[in-house]
Design an enzyme around this catalytic site. Structure first.
Site, PDB file in Angstrom:
ATOM      1  N   ASP A  98       0.840  -1.200   0.000  1.00 21.54           N
ATOM      2  CA  ASP A  98       0.000   0.000   0.000  1.00 21.54           C
ATOM      3  C   ASP A  98       0.877   1.253   0.000  1.00 21.54           C
ATOM      4  O   ASP A  98       0.727   2.133  -0.830  1.00 21.54           O
ATOM      5  CB  ASP A  98      -0.970  -0.006   1.189  1.00 21.54           C
ATOM      6  CG  ASP A  98      -0.311  -0.232   2.548  1.00 21.54           C
ATOM      7  OD1 ASP A  98       0.917  -0.469   2.625  1.00 21.54           O
ATOM      8  OD2 ASP A  98      -1.027  -0.172   3.566  1.00 21.54           O
ATOM      9  N   ASP A 101       6.884   3.667   3.827  1.00 23.59           N
ATOM     10  CA  ASP A 101       7.062   4.776   4.760  1.00 23.59           C
ATOM     11  C   ASP A 101       8.530   4.780   5.195  1.00 23.59           C
ATOM     12  O   ASP A 101       9.389   5.263   4.472  1.00 23.59           O
ATOM     13  CB  ASP A 101       6.077   4.561   5.905  1.00 23.59           C
ATOM     14  CG  ASP A 101       6.027   5.696   6.889  1.00 23.59           C
ATOM     15  OD1 ASP A 101       6.286   6.837   6.490  1.00 23.59           O
ATOM     16  OD2 ASP A 101       5.714   5.450   8.069  1.00 23.59           O
ATOM     17  N   LYS A 129       6.256   7.558   0.586  1.00 21.81           N
ATOM     18  CA  LYS A 129       6.603   8.751   1.373  1.00 21.81           C
ATOM     19  C   LYS A 129       8.112   8.779   1.575  1.00 21.81           C
ATOM     20  O   LYS A 129       8.612   8.399   2.643  1.00 21.81           O
ATOM     21  CB  LYS A 129       5.932   8.674   2.751  1.00 21.81           C
ATOM     22  CG  LYS A 129       4.498   9.122   2.784  1.00 21.81           C
ATOM     23  CD  LYS A 129       4.058   9.456   4.187  1.00 21.81           C
ATOM     24  CE  LYS A 129       3.593   8.240   4.925  1.00 21.81           C
ATOM     25  NZ  LYS A 129       2.783   8.562   6.129  1.00 21.81           N
ATOM     26  N   ASP A 157      -5.425   2.531   6.429  1.00 22.95           N
ATOM     27  CA  ASP A 157      -6.256   2.731   7.610  1.00 22.95           C
ATOM     28  C   ASP A 157      -5.618   3.623   8.658  1.00 22.95           C
ATOM     29  O   ASP A 157      -4.405   3.856   8.669  1.00 22.95           O
ATOM     30  CB  ASP A 157      -6.524   1.384   8.275  1.00 22.95           C
ATOM     31  CG  ASP A 157      -5.279   0.840   8.982  1.00 22.95           C
ATOM     32  OD1 ASP A 157      -4.224   0.730   8.319  1.00 22.95           O
ATOM     33  OD2 ASP A 157      -5.350   0.557  10.187  1.00 22.95           O
TER      34      ASP A 157
HETATM   35  P1  IMP Z   1       7.277   0.963   6.994  1.00 27.30           P
HETATM   36  O1  IMP Z   1       7.634   1.329   5.570  1.00 27.30           O
HETATM   37  O2  IMP Z   1       7.979  -0.248   7.516  1.00 27.30           O
HETATM   38  O3  IMP Z   1       7.442   2.152   7.909  1.00 27.30           O
HETATM   39  O4  IMP Z   1       5.744   0.582   7.117  1.00 27.30           O
HETATM   40  C1  IMP Z   1       4.833   0.790   6.135  1.00 27.30           C
HETATM   41  C2  IMP Z   1       3.462   0.463   6.726  1.00 27.30           C
HETATM   42  O5  IMP Z   1       3.059   1.491   7.655  1.00 27.30           O
HETATM   43  C3  IMP Z   1       2.428   0.476   5.618  1.00 27.30           C
HETATM   44  O6  IMP Z   1       2.271  -0.797   5.025  1.00 27.30           O
HETATM   45  C4  IMP Z   1       1.198   0.960   6.348  1.00 27.30           C
HETATM   46  O7  IMP Z   1       0.503  -0.124   6.943  1.00 27.30           O
HETATM   47  C5  IMP Z   1       1.720   1.859   7.453  1.00 27.30           C
HETATM   48  N1  IMP Z   1       1.656   3.291   7.055  1.00 27.30           N
HETATM   49  C6  IMP Z   1       2.699   4.113   6.818  1.00 27.30           C
HETATM   50  N2  IMP Z   1       2.298   5.352   6.475  1.00 27.30           N
HETATM   51  C7  IMP Z   1       0.945   5.310   6.469  1.00 27.30           C
HETATM   52  C8  IMP Z   1      -0.086   6.298   6.187  1.00 27.30           C
HETATM   53  O8  IMP Z   1       0.146   7.473   5.843  1.00 27.30           O
HETATM   54  N3  IMP Z   1      -1.379   5.859   6.308  1.00 27.30           N
HETATM   55  C9  IMP Z   1      -1.700   4.588   6.663  1.00 27.30           C
HETATM   56  N4  IMP Z   1      -0.776   3.642   6.947  1.00 27.30           N
HETATM   57  C10 IMP Z   1       0.531   4.002   6.850  1.00 27.30           C
HETATM   58 MG    MG Z   2      -1.436  -0.474   8.193  1.00 30.01          MG
END
Ligand code: IMP
Ligand code: MG
Length: 178
Positions: A98, A101, A129, A157
């Site tokens: 999705d 981040d 992002k 979500d």
């Molecule tokens: P990361 O890249 O390991 O920090 O985690 C990514 C996960 O964090 C995604 O798969 C989402 O579930 C959640 N996430 C990060 N940013 C957002 C946002 O803006 N809205 C909703 N979920 C987010």
């Molecule tokens: Mg999530």
């Protein structure tokens, strides 16, 4: 504290155009090679459902649910809540996310899929992002690059809510009032 989700960042129409564009890039790169598509639950379920209907090669779909956590003496570990049914050894895998981040989850997941002997592992994400990245994770296929805002809708979500919005909205916290 109240949550306001009235500001639309990306419209339903923009999302539809994005899906067609990204699927086109994937079709062009893989041609007729069979592809193992791995959507990451729960957030990617809507994007993946739209995307696979625009893919032309033979597709094998299998889901994973993962998260990353930092243990007491580790820099990060992959927690697998739901594993694949398929053995990915020798397969070309496309992970569908999705949003990327920090990139922590994806880095650990890629290592795991490579360890299992996938022939290739590429990443397709609906949203990215980059401002929040803590590593050098990059997607191979990216829908939209977005600013450092918390977004909901189109599968994403906030505490389990708002995944069903057809468009993508920015979350604002409203303090005070009565
Ligand atoms: P990361 O890249 O390991 O920090 O985690 C990514 C996960 O964090 C995604 O798969 C989402 O579930 C959640 N996430 C990060 N940013 C957002 C946002 O803006 N809205 C909703 N979920 C987010
Ligand atoms: Mg999530």
């Amino acid at each position: 504290m109240e949550i306001d989700t009235t500001e639309i960042l990306i419209s339903e129409e923009q999302i539809s155009e994005m899906v067609v564009r990204v699927a086109g890039e994937i079709n062009r790169d893989y041609g007729n090679k069979p592809l193992c598509v791995v959507p990451i639950l729960t957030g990617a379920f809507i994007f993946a459902a739209d995307l696979v209907r625009h893919l032309d090669m033979p597709v094998n779909l299998d889901f994973m649910q993962v998260s990353s956590y930092v243990g007491q003496e580790s820099t990060g570990q992959l927690k697998i809540r739901k594993d694949l049914n398929l053995d990915v050894k020798g397969l070309d895998v496309l992970v569908v996310e999705d949003i990327i981040d920090t990139g922590r989850t994806l880095e650990l997941l890629l290592n795991e899929l490579r360890k299992r002997g996938a022939n290739s592992v590429k990443i397709c994400t609906a949203f990215d992002k980059p401002d929040r990245r803590v590593n050098n994770m990059k997607s191979d296929y990216n829908g939209f690059t977005i600013p450092d805002e918390f977004i909901v809708g189109y599968g994403l979500d906030l505490d389990g809510r708002y995944r069903n919005f057809k468009d993508v909205r920015i979350v604002k916290e409203i303090n005070g009032g009565n």
